[in-house]
Design a protein around this motif. Structure first.
Motif, PDB file in Angstrom:
ATOM      1  N   UNK A 155       9.234   2.153   9.774  1.00  0.00           N
ATOM      2  CA  UNK A 155       8.361   3.064  10.522  1.00  0.00           C
ATOM      3  C   UNK A 155       6.908   2.900  10.112  1.00  0.00           C
ATOM      4  N   UNK A 190       0.801  -1.214   0.000  1.00  0.00           N
ATOM      5  CA  UNK A 190       0.000   0.000   0.000  1.00  0.00           C
ATOM      6  C   UNK A 190       0.844   1.279   0.000  1.00  0.00           C
ATOM      7  N   UNK A 191       2.067   1.198   0.484  1.00  0.00           N
ATOM      8  CA  UNK A 191       2.922   2.376   0.590  1.00  0.00           C
ATOM      9  C   UNK A 191       4.329   1.969   0.168  1.00  0.00           C
ATOM     10  N   UNK A 192       4.882   2.668  -0.818  1.00  0.00           N
ATOM     11  CA  UNK A 192       6.263   2.366  -1.227  1.00  0.00           C
ATOM     12  C   UNK A 192       7.178   3.422  -0.629  1.00  0.00           C
ATOM     13  N   UNK A 193       7.753   3.152   0.542  1.00  0.00           N
ATOM     14  CA  UNK A 193       8.633   4.143   1.140  1.00  0.00           C
ATOM     15  C   UNK A 193       9.914   4.255   0.333  1.00  0.00           C
ATOM     16  N   UNK A 214      -2.143   9.243   9.341  1.00  0.00           N
ATOM     17  CA  UNK A 214      -2.136   7.818   9.005  1.00  0.00           C
ATOM     18  C   UNK A 214      -3.437   7.193   9.512  1.00  0.00           C
ATOM     19  N   UNK A 215      -3.826   6.043   8.929  1.00  0.00           N
ATOM     20  CA  UNK A 215      -5.114   5.438   9.335  1.00  0.00           C
ATOM     21  C   UNK A 215      -5.238   5.197  10.838  1.00  0.00           C
ATOM     22  N   UNK A 216      -4.081   5.135  11.568  1.00  0.00           N
ATOM     23  CA  UNK A 216      -4.196   4.965  13.008  1.00  0.00           C
ATOM     24  C   UNK A 216      -3.865   6.256  13.760  1.00  0.00           C
ATOM     25  N   UNK A 232       3.135   3.143  12.321  1.00  0.00           N
ATOM     26  CA  UNK A 232       1.824   3.487  11.769  1.00  0.00           C
ATOM     27  C   UNK A 232       0.911   2.275  11.698  1.00  0.00           C
ATOM     28  N   UNK A 277       0.229   7.044  -9.170  1.00  0.00           N
ATOM     29  CA  UNK A 277      -0.825   7.614  -8.330  1.00  0.00           C
ATOM     30  C   UNK A 277      -0.324   8.703  -7.388  1.00  0.00           C
ATOM     31  N   UNK A 335       4.275  -1.758 -12.706  1.00  0.00           N
ATOM     32  CA  UNK A 335       3.432  -0.601 -12.443  1.00  0.00           C
ATOM     33  C   UNK A 335       2.940   0.091 -13.698  1.00  0.00           C
ATOM     34  N   UNK A 372      -0.937   8.940   2.308  1.00  0.00           N
ATOM     35  CA  UNK A 372      -0.696   8.044   1.176  1.00  0.00           C
ATOM     36  C   UNK A 372      -1.704   8.222   0.041  1.00  0.00           C
ATOM     37  N   UNK A 418       3.300   8.081   0.102  1.00  0.00           N
ATOM     38  CA  UNK A 418       3.180   6.660  -0.197  1.00  0.00           C
ATOM     39  C   UNK A 418       3.922   6.270  -1.459  1.00  0.00           C
ATOM     40  N   UNK A 419       4.263   7.251  -2.298  1.00  0.00           N
ATOM     41  CA  UNK A 419       5.136   7.033  -3.455  1.00  0.00           C
ATOM     42  C   UNK A 419       4.688   5.918  -4.392  1.00  0.00           C
ATOM     43  N   UNK A 420       3.376   5.761  -4.604  1.00  0.00           N
ATOM     44  CA  UNK A 420       2.931   4.715  -5.524  1.00  0.00           C
ATOM     45  C   UNK A 420       3.021   5.216  -6.964  1.00  0.00           C
ATOM     46  N   UNK A 423       2.381  12.682   8.660  1.00  0.00           N
ATOM     47  CA  UNK A 423       2.036  11.296   8.351  1.00  0.00           C
ATOM     48  C   UNK A 423       1.510  10.597   9.598  1.00  0.00           C
ATOM     49  N   UNK A 424       2.185  10.813  10.730  1.00  0.00           N
ATOM     50  CA  UNK A 424       1.737  10.193  11.974  1.00  0.00           C
ATOM     51  C   UNK A 424       0.311  10.636  12.300  1.00  0.00           C
ATOM     52  N   UNK A 481       7.542  13.105   0.658  1.00  0.00           N
ATOM     53  CA  UNK A 481       7.827  11.676   0.442  1.00  0.00           C
ATOM     54  C   UNK A 481       7.301  10.795   1.565  1.00  0.00           C
ATOM     55  N   UNK A 490       0.687  -0.107   9.683  1.00  0.00           N
ATOM     56  CA  UNK A 490       0.138  -0.414   8.368  1.00  0.00           C
ATOM     57  C   UNK A 490       0.757  -1.717   7.871  1.00  0.00           C
ATOM     58  N   UNK A 539       7.030  13.688   8.669  1.00  0.00           N
ATOM     59  CA  UNK A 539       6.809  12.575   9.581  1.00  0.00           C
ATOM     60  C   UNK A 539       5.654  12.893  10.534  1.00  0.00           C
TER      61      UNK A 539
END
Lengths: 333, 276
Positions: A199, A188-191, B120-122, A204, B225, A328, B138, B220-222, B116-117, B216, A206, B113
């Motif tokens: 992390x 889901x996430x490409x760090x 983030x979903x949590x 998180x 997308x 991709x 993301x 999520x860097x997909x 994101x924290x 970055x 995830x 950071x």
């Protein structure tokens, strides 16, 4: 603007420092997760060198993503030795003419004094029942791994998965490609780096499984006790993080002797023990035997066996338009 | 001896102009000139292939759109913040004023950071939003949030001095001549602020297009997308592809420069309109 000024001031300070103590300092340019390893190792080496020659030396460390560090050295960072995540990055330094093309032959074991491998990190109790690579194909799973285009560690992850699929009954290039593409569809996430991925997974919360360096997995385990578990797959890749002297720099600075001793000390029983304590697999058999409980038995294949070396692997999988990019490409999802 | 008639009142033109040219060359022109120099090492076909790759195109689109949205949001709320800070006095005003500059001072990676924290979903904000099916971290929305954060000071700081100069008596005069509140705002306040407003918008946009550090972490860097153009540049560098990296950078430079030129044009047009 403020950043630029600070950067320039820092640069001047650093240059001045380097000039003032050039004779007795060594700069080790390394990748991210070796920070703790080289802190311990440098202290030990300084003591060893003092006892052996009476000289006091100072060792400076620099850490960052492996590719970026290699680029810094190519662009002129005065590294006496480089200790990077993959041979491809040292090759780049060699291609820039800074060190011998045959650097990998100059030290034992492909110039990799310690090794590591790729393991899985899962949540406590392993709720998704992940035991081996094959389980990563389970539907509904979320897998965390960084982007192999920007992270050296992620390239090892990718190649480990590919190598596993290739070694399954009926495994071919096509099935391996399918398997790896399947994995990346679940990311889901490409760090951009290995630390970032850790992390994402640990802080998180995830994802169900993190593909990680063995040493990084142990580090994460130690930092959040009771929340995570390490799963060692049946087979994985032998990651050989290489070390090399930067010829151009040591010859200019006159540090060749101490730089060579520094790298050789990594192979000594003392150096091997420090590596083992930091969860890098030692090459020395005696040290390995003493730490045999610390490392799970796992069948390991090398990049040379499975992919014909880094240059070839890089060209096939990670260049622009390579296999990873094809996963991709629009329309393939 | 005939002295030049058009002698300037202030002395030191030669010296300061010389310094300006030297400084601009050293800090801006020479570094930017190396960009095309590096790019020129690749063939035209390779250059075209690099900059029209679907992934690269998707990243331009994302980078420019998210930056424009972020700058627009900042323009709107930055105006409110600047207005409140200048026109009203309230306890803690100085502290709020100092807070504005924080996004400047904070290392962008820290900002990334933290955001994101949070999203983030949590995270504190991400978890309740997730319950309504809104994903921030993301996604392109998360990128926009990070860009809003780093661009916020620009609009506020450019508007503040102009609002200070805007005499409340002008508004009172308009009101006494029968203008309603909306008319005062739209026909007196906004036209006077517009040039500075556009400057703030342009600065926030320019900053956002090039931002890397904070984005970055939250993006999520997909591929296709949530990959921003600066990330693709770093990706190319990671493969020692300097030419490819500078090719993408050149395109971004051209896009940003033409957008900034447009905004500058708008600005001088609006300045001429309200000249009084």
């Amino acid at each position: 603007m403020r950043n630029i000024i600070r950067g320039i001031a820092f640069g001047i300070a650093l240059t001045a420092m380097a000039g003032a103590v050039a004779a007795q300092t060594l700069l080790n340019v390394s990748y991210d997760p070796t920070r703790e390893l080289y802190q311990d190792f440098n202290a030990a080496f300084v003591k060893y060198w003092k006892a052996k020659t009476g000289q006091t030396i100072q060792i400076r460390q620099s850490h960052g993503g492996s590719g970026g560090q290699a680029r810094a050295v190519i662009d002129g960072l005065d590294a006496d030795v480089i200790t990077l995540a993959l041979a491809y990055d040292v090759d780049a330094v060699a291609q820039a003419g800074l060190t011998a093309a045959a650097w990998q032959k100059r030290l034992p074991n492909n110039s990799a004094p310690y090794t590591s491998t790729i393991v899985f990190l899962v949540r406590k109790g392993n709720p998704k029942g992940i035991k081996d690579w094959g389980d990563l194909a389970k539907p509904g799973l979320q897998i965390i791994t960084p982007n192999p285009k920007t992270s050296g560690g992620a390239r090892w992850n990718y190649l480990a998965a590919w190598g596993y699929a290739l070694r399954q009954p009926g495994g071919t290039e096509a099935t391996a490609r399918q398997f790896v593409a399947d994995i990346y569809r679940k990311v889901p996430v490409l760090d951009s780096g290995a630390r970032g991925a850790t992390m994402t997974f640990v802080s998180r919360q995830i994802g169900d499984v993190l593909l990680a360096w063995e040493n990084e997995a142990y580090l994460a385990l130690g930092e959040s006790p009771g929340q995570l578990e390490i799963v060692v797959p049946s087979i994985s890749i032998l990651a050989e993080p290489p070390v090399a002297i930067v010829d151009k720099v040591v010859d200019r600075k006159g540090t060749r002797a101490v730089a060579e001793a520094y790298l050789q000390y990594l192979y000594s029983p003392e150096g091997q023990e420090i590596a083992a304590k930091r969860h890098y697999r030692p090459r020395d058999e005696k040290v390995a035997a003493r730490f045999s409980n610390a490392f799970a038995k796992v069948k390991l294949f090398t990049i040379d066996e499975a992919f014909g070396g880094w240059q070839k692997a890089q060209k096939t999988h990670f260049v622009d338009g390579g296999v990873f990019d094809q996963i991709y490409r629009p329309g393939t999802r | 001896m005939s002295r030049s008639v058009s002698r300037r009142v202030l002395p030191g033109f030669g010296l300061t102009m010389g310094l300006t040219v030297f400084y601009l060359s050293l800090i801006v022109l020479i570094p930017l000139a190396t960009l095309p120099a590096r790019t020129l090492t690749m063939s035209w076909a390779a250059f075209r292939a690099t900059i029209t790759d679907p992934r690269v195109l998707a990243s331009y689109q994302l980078s420019v759109t998210a930056s424009l949205v972020a700058a627009a949001v900042n323009a709107l709320f930055g105006f409110a913040v600047a207005w409140v800070l200048v026109r009203y006095s309230f306890p803690g005003r100085r502290i709020v004023d100092a807070l504005i500059d924080l996004p400047f001072a904070l290392p962008t990676a820290v900002a990334g950071i933290v955001l994101t924290t949070l999203y983030a979903p949590n995270g504190w904000l991400g978890a309740p939003l997730a319950r309504y099916g809104i994903k921030v971290a993301f996604t392109p929305l998360g990128i926009t949030v990070a860009l809003i954060f780093i661009g916020m000071p620009f609009v506020v700081r450019t508007l503040q001095p102009v609002i200070e100069d805007l005499d409340p008596e002008v508004e009172e005069a308009a009101a006494s001549l029968g203008a309603g509140r909306a008319a005062v705002l739209l026909r007196v306040v906004v036209p006077n602020l517009l040039p500075a407003w556009l400057t703030g918008f342009a600065l926030a946009f320019a900053r956002a297009v090039g931002e890397y550090g904070s984005v970055v972490f939250i993006s999520g860097n997909m591929p296709m997308r949530t990959e921003i153009s600066p990330l693709l540049i770093v990706t190319k560098l990671e493969q020692y592809d300097y030419a490819g990296a500078t090719a993408i950078a050149s395109v971004m430079l051209v896009v940003s420069f033409s957008l900034l030129l447009c905004i500058n044009g708008l600005q001088s047009w609006s300045r001429r309109r309200v000249a009084y």
